[in-house]
Design a protein around this motif. Structure first.
Motif, PDB file in Angstrom:
ATOM      1  N   LEU A   1       0.833  -1.204   0.000  1.00 50.41           N
ATOM      2  CA  LEU A   1       0.000   0.000   0.000  1.00 50.41           C
ATOM      3  C   LEU A   1       0.869   1.255   0.000  1.00 50.41           C
ATOM      4  O   LEU A   1       1.771   1.375   0.823  1.00 50.41           O
ATOM      5  CB  LEU A   1      -0.874  -0.033   1.262  1.00 50.41           C
ATOM      6  N   VAL A   2       0.603   2.167  -0.934  1.00 50.25           N
ATOM      7  CA  VAL A   2       1.356   3.433  -1.000  1.00 50.25           C
ATOM      8  C   VAL A   2       0.368   4.596  -0.982  1.00 50.25           C
ATOM      9  O   VAL A   2      -0.606   4.604  -1.732  1.00 50.25           O
ATOM     10  CB  VAL A   2       2.238   3.491  -2.277  1.00 50.25           C
ATOM     11  N   ASP A   3       0.627   5.557  -0.124  1.00 48.44           N
ATOM     12  CA  ASP A   3      -0.229   6.742   0.015  1.00 48.44           C
ATOM     13  C   ASP A   3       0.008   7.672  -1.187  1.00 48.44           C
ATOM     14  O   ASP A   3       1.136   8.082  -1.447  1.00 48.44           O
ATOM     15  CB  ASP A   3       0.153   7.443   1.331  1.00 48.44           C
ATOM     16  N   ALA A   4      -1.056   8.021  -1.893  1.00 49.30           N
ATOM     17  CA  ALA A   4      -0.938   8.874  -3.093  1.00 49.30           C
ATOM     18  C   ALA A   4      -0.467  10.283  -2.752  1.00 49.30           C
ATOM     19  O   ALA A   4       0.057  10.997  -3.602  1.00 49.30           O
ATOM     20  CB  ALA A   4      -2.281   8.942  -3.814  1.00 49.30           C
ATOM     21  N   THR A   5      -0.641  10.718  -1.505  1.00 42.54           N
ATOM     22  CA  THR A   5      -0.227  12.074  -1.125  1.00 42.54           C
ATOM     23  C   THR A   5       1.229  12.114  -0.656  1.00 42.54           C
ATOM     24  O   THR A   5       1.849  13.160  -0.626  1.00 42.54           O
ATOM     25  CB  THR A   5      -1.122  12.631   0.003  1.00 42.54           C
ATOM     26  N   GLN A   6       1.785  10.951  -0.244  1.00 45.25           N
ATOM     27  CA  GLN A   6       3.147  10.936   0.293  1.00 45.25           C
ATOM     28  C   GLN A   6       4.144  10.188  -0.572  1.00 45.25           C
ATOM     29  O   GLN A   6       5.351  10.360  -0.438  1.00 45.25           O
ATOM     30  CB  GLN A   6       3.150  10.309   1.699  1.00 45.25           C
ATOM     31  N   GLY A   7       3.629   9.315  -1.450  1.00 45.20           N
ATOM     32  CA  GLY A   7       4.516   8.569  -2.341  1.00 45.20           C
ATOM     33  C   GLY A   7       5.256   7.453  -1.622  1.00 45.20           C
ATOM     34  O   GLY A   7       4.983   7.124  -0.473  1.00 45.20           O
ATOM     35  N   VAL A   8       6.236   6.877  -2.313  1.00 43.65           N
ATOM     36  CA  VAL A   8       7.025   5.769  -1.758  1.00 43.65           C
ATOM     37  C   VAL A   8       7.908   6.300  -0.634  1.00 43.65           C
ATOM     38  O   VAL A   8       8.622   7.290  -0.814  1.00 43.65           O
ATOM     39  CB  VAL A   8       7.882   5.114  -2.871  1.00 43.65           C
ATOM     40  N   GLN A   9       7.871   5.647   0.522  1.00 42.03           N
ATOM     41  CA  GLN A   9       8.700   6.069   1.653  1.00 42.03           C
ATOM     42  C   GLN A   9       9.615   4.930   2.100  1.00 42.03           C
ATOM     43  O   GLN A   9       9.546   3.821   1.577  1.00 42.03           O
ATOM     44  CB  GLN A   9       7.811   6.571   2.787  1.00 42.03           C
ATOM     45  N   ALA A  10      10.493   5.239   3.059  1.00 42.98           N
ATOM     46  CA  ALA A  10      11.563   4.298   3.414  1.00 42.98           C
ATOM     47  C   ALA A  10      11.051   2.919   3.813  1.00 42.98           C
ATOM     48  O   ALA A  10      11.575   1.900   3.365  1.00 42.98           O
ATOM     49  CB  ALA A  10      12.401   4.886   4.543  1.00 42.98           C
ATOM     50  N   GLN A  11      10.005   2.875   4.644  1.00 46.38           N
ATOM     51  CA  GLN A  11       9.466   1.568   5.066  1.00 46.38           C
ATOM     52  C   GLN A  11       8.860   0.812   3.892  1.00 46.38           C
ATOM     53  O   GLN A  11       8.899  -0.413   3.851  1.00 46.38           O
ATOM     54  CB  GLN A  11       8.387   1.755   6.137  1.00 46.38           C
ATOM     55  N   THR A  12       8.293   1.546   2.915  1.00 42.75           N
ATOM     56  CA  THR A  12       7.712   0.912   1.729  1.00 42.75           C
ATOM     57  C   THR A  12       8.781   0.096   1.017  1.00 42.75           C
ATOM     58  O   THR A  12       8.566  -1.066   0.653  1.00 42.75           O
ATOM     59  CB  THR A  12       7.166   1.982   0.744  1.00 42.75           C
TER      60      THR A  12
END
Length: 601
Positions: free
Chosen positions: A101-112
């Motif tokens: 799951l990726v948040d469309a407002t924050q994009g790919v993050q380190a934990q992703t």
């Protein structure tokens, strides 16, 4: 078995894992609408208030596909915080697929990124999903290109949903049926099951969350836990629908729970293997490891008389949290208490909060420390996690401190500030930079764990205006030049305020620490010197001025000798008071190290 699908939901913190689980519960009719509530699977008040998942939550739903076939879908909602990485890893070992799951407002993050690599290691089928597409600031195209560049999944395979509104969730369920492979295994083989979580119930003992890979388990069976060879008789097995529902048996491919009269969670550790006591398997499932605390802190009751109550509260808490480690400790300043080990700062915060809420305990926590490896001159190797027990400088031959590999994902404009923060302020070493798609860069450093324990996360968010995200993993011990900085309040050493610092930073840290303590410790009737000592000498000092009464207020003129006499008398009194007076140190002072960076921010 072909109609069973086992998946887990993985994501960075606050990307909508639990909200997606809520919508799946609604669509499949697993819960009556009147019983439905937000964040249904988050059972703890702390989880609901902070909007974070601390414990894994399994869930079994039945879904009728568009072709009319009935499927059983087992879902594991995993924690998103870096402290609980091992739980996420074991949850992945229990399934065949993962929803990323990726948040469309924050994009790919380190934990992703970290979770994706873990899922690939476990050879899971990954379904990439962009969530929160209904929000006005959703940047869907950019998020798609980040997933494509960073994780390597083509954009035409990325599914888009709004977990809050329910948009695209039913199509996602169809996608799960189509893409996730059915579990393999054989009911006629010997029993082989993985423990991926456990919780304590005061009436029924330990409830083990398992994935059965081979064989069958039912009430009355004798089971054995592989690592400690303990045997138990099963009293109940069942599934999470989402409440615990007893079933006749758990077969190969199933995810469910086992109750077998186990008294402590520490006997049924996450990652362990369960097998039959009568016909055990020869080798356990791979990947089991003892969970090792990363951060240690002293914990003392707010009132010394409540030591016994704190001990009982920690015992009960440990029943539900096998990662919590504690042992009795004593400090001359704070009396009797415990030295506790935690998975990280969030875990420490959660334990303190639970002690306050569930047991009405007021506790004093000292500044957190990491565990150092010290080789003495006589060749003995010791592990130290308490600065008070740090050996004298003359006894030490070598000191090793824990290092981590730190990954930071950030927009390019903050690279300079972040590199300065990690390399200049935190003794980090730059390993590499990678382009992470449009307007995103991954910075990889090797940093001493002690340097990110204090206020690193807050500083990183401050310098990047909240855009940077981090993930880290332990990589081992390295030789370092460290020194103990002891704190003396009114010339008396206060062990609970001692810290271990790198020699290059000892003076700076000591200077800030004594100044901060001078702000936090209230004025007394006498002058209080606060000193920091390292390497056998005082390296910093700050003084708290005495509270003074105006003894000359009653003198209206007259001979000056009378005034001098009154001042001299006061001076003598203050001197005597300093010798016999006791300094009361407030709780905030013991966490002064955590607050040193306040002014810098």
């Amino acid at each position: 078995m072909k109609n069973i699908k086992n998946i887990c939901i993985i994501a960075h913190i606050d990307h909508g894992k639990t909200t997606l689980s809520d919508r799946i519960l609604e669509i499949t009719g697993a819960i009556e609408p009147r019983k439905m509530r937000e964040q249904y699977l988050d059972s703890m008040d702390i989880e609901r208030e902070r909007g974070i998942t601390i414990k894994s939550h399994p869930l079994r739903v039945f879904y009728k596909s568009k072709k009319g076939e009935l499927y059983e879908i087992n879902i594991v909602d995993t924690p998103g915080h870096v402290d609980f990485t091992y739980e996420v890893d074991r949850s992945m070992a229990a399934v065949e697929g993962a929803i990323l799951l990726v948040d469309a407002t924050q994009g790919v993050q380190a934990q992703t990124v970290a979770n994706t690599y873990k899922a690939l290691e476990h050879d899971l089928e990954i379904i990439p999903v962009i969530n929160k597409i209904d929000l006005p600031n959703a940047n869907i195209e950019e998020t798609e290109s980040e997933i494509e560049d960073l994780i390597g999944i083509p954009r035409d395979e990325i599914h888009k949903i709004s977990a809050k509104e329910g948009t695209g969730v039913e199509e996602l369920l169809e996608l799960i049926l189509e893409k996730i492979p059915a579990p393999t295994g054989n009911e006629s083989n010997k029993l082989k099951a993985l423990i991926f979580d456990a919780k304590y119930d005061k009436y029924r003992g330990v409830i083990i969350y398992v994935r059965v890979f081979d064989g069958i388990v039912k009430p009355g069976d004798k089971i054995m836990i592989f690592s400690n060879r303990q045997t138990y008789e099963v009293s109940e097995v069942g599934a999470f629908t989402p409440e615990m529902t007893p079933t006749k048996s758990l077969k190969a491919g199933d995810i469910g729970y086992i109750i077998a009269g186990i008294k402590e969670v520490s006997l049924a550790r996450v990652g362990d293997t369960i097998t039959s006591a009568i016909e055990p398997i020869e080798t356990p499932l791979p990947g089991y490891q003892e969970i090792k605390p990363m951060v240690y802190a002293g914990m003392y009751p707010g009132v010394p008389e409540y030591y016994e109550e704190l001990r009982k509260a920690l015992e009960k808490l440990k029943l539900n949290d096998s990662a919590l480690v504690y042992k009795p400790d004593h400090s001359p300043a704070l009396g009797f208490g415990f030295r506790c080990g935690f998975l990280g700062l969030l875990h420490m915060d959660v334990v303190k909060e639970r002690l306050t809420r569930e047991f009405d305990m007021t506790v004093i926590l000292t500044a957190p420390n990491v565990e150092y490896k010290i080789i003495l001159k006589d060749g003995t190797e010791i592990l130290i996690n308490d600065p008070a027990k740090f050996p004298e400088e003359g006894e030490i031959q070598e000191i090793y401190e824990p290092y981590i590999k730190l990954s930071i994902i950030t927009p390019p404009e903050y690279i300079g500030k972040l590199m300065n923060l990690v390399q200049t302020e935190r003794r980090g070493v730059m390993i590499s930079t990678e382009n992470a798609g449009h307007e995103r860069v991954v910075l990889i450093f090797e940093v001493p764990l002690a340097e990110i324990v204090f206020d690193f996360f807050d500083r990183m968010k401050a310098v990047s205006r909240g855009y940077a995200s981090m993930d880290y993993e332990f990589i081992g011990y390295r030789k370092s030049d460290l020194v103990k900085v002891a704190v003396l309040v009114n010339k008396e050493p206060v062990d609970a305020l001692s810290i271990i610092a790198h020699k290059s930073k000892a003076y700076t840290v000591a200077r800030k620490l004594v100044d901060k303590l001078a702000e936090l410790i209230p004025q007394h009737q006498f002058e209080i010197p606060i000193q920091a000592k390292a390497g056998g000498r005082i390296i910093a000092r700050s003084t708290i001025k005495a509270l003074r009464k105006d003894v000359l207020a009653k003198c209206y003129g007259g001979d000056v000798t009378r005034k001098m006499k009154l001042l001299e008398k006061q001076k003598e009194g203050k001197k005597r008071m300093r010798e016999i007076g006791r300094v009361s140190i407030p709780q905030e002072a013991f966490l002064a190290m955590l607050r040193i960076g306040d002014e810098d921010n």
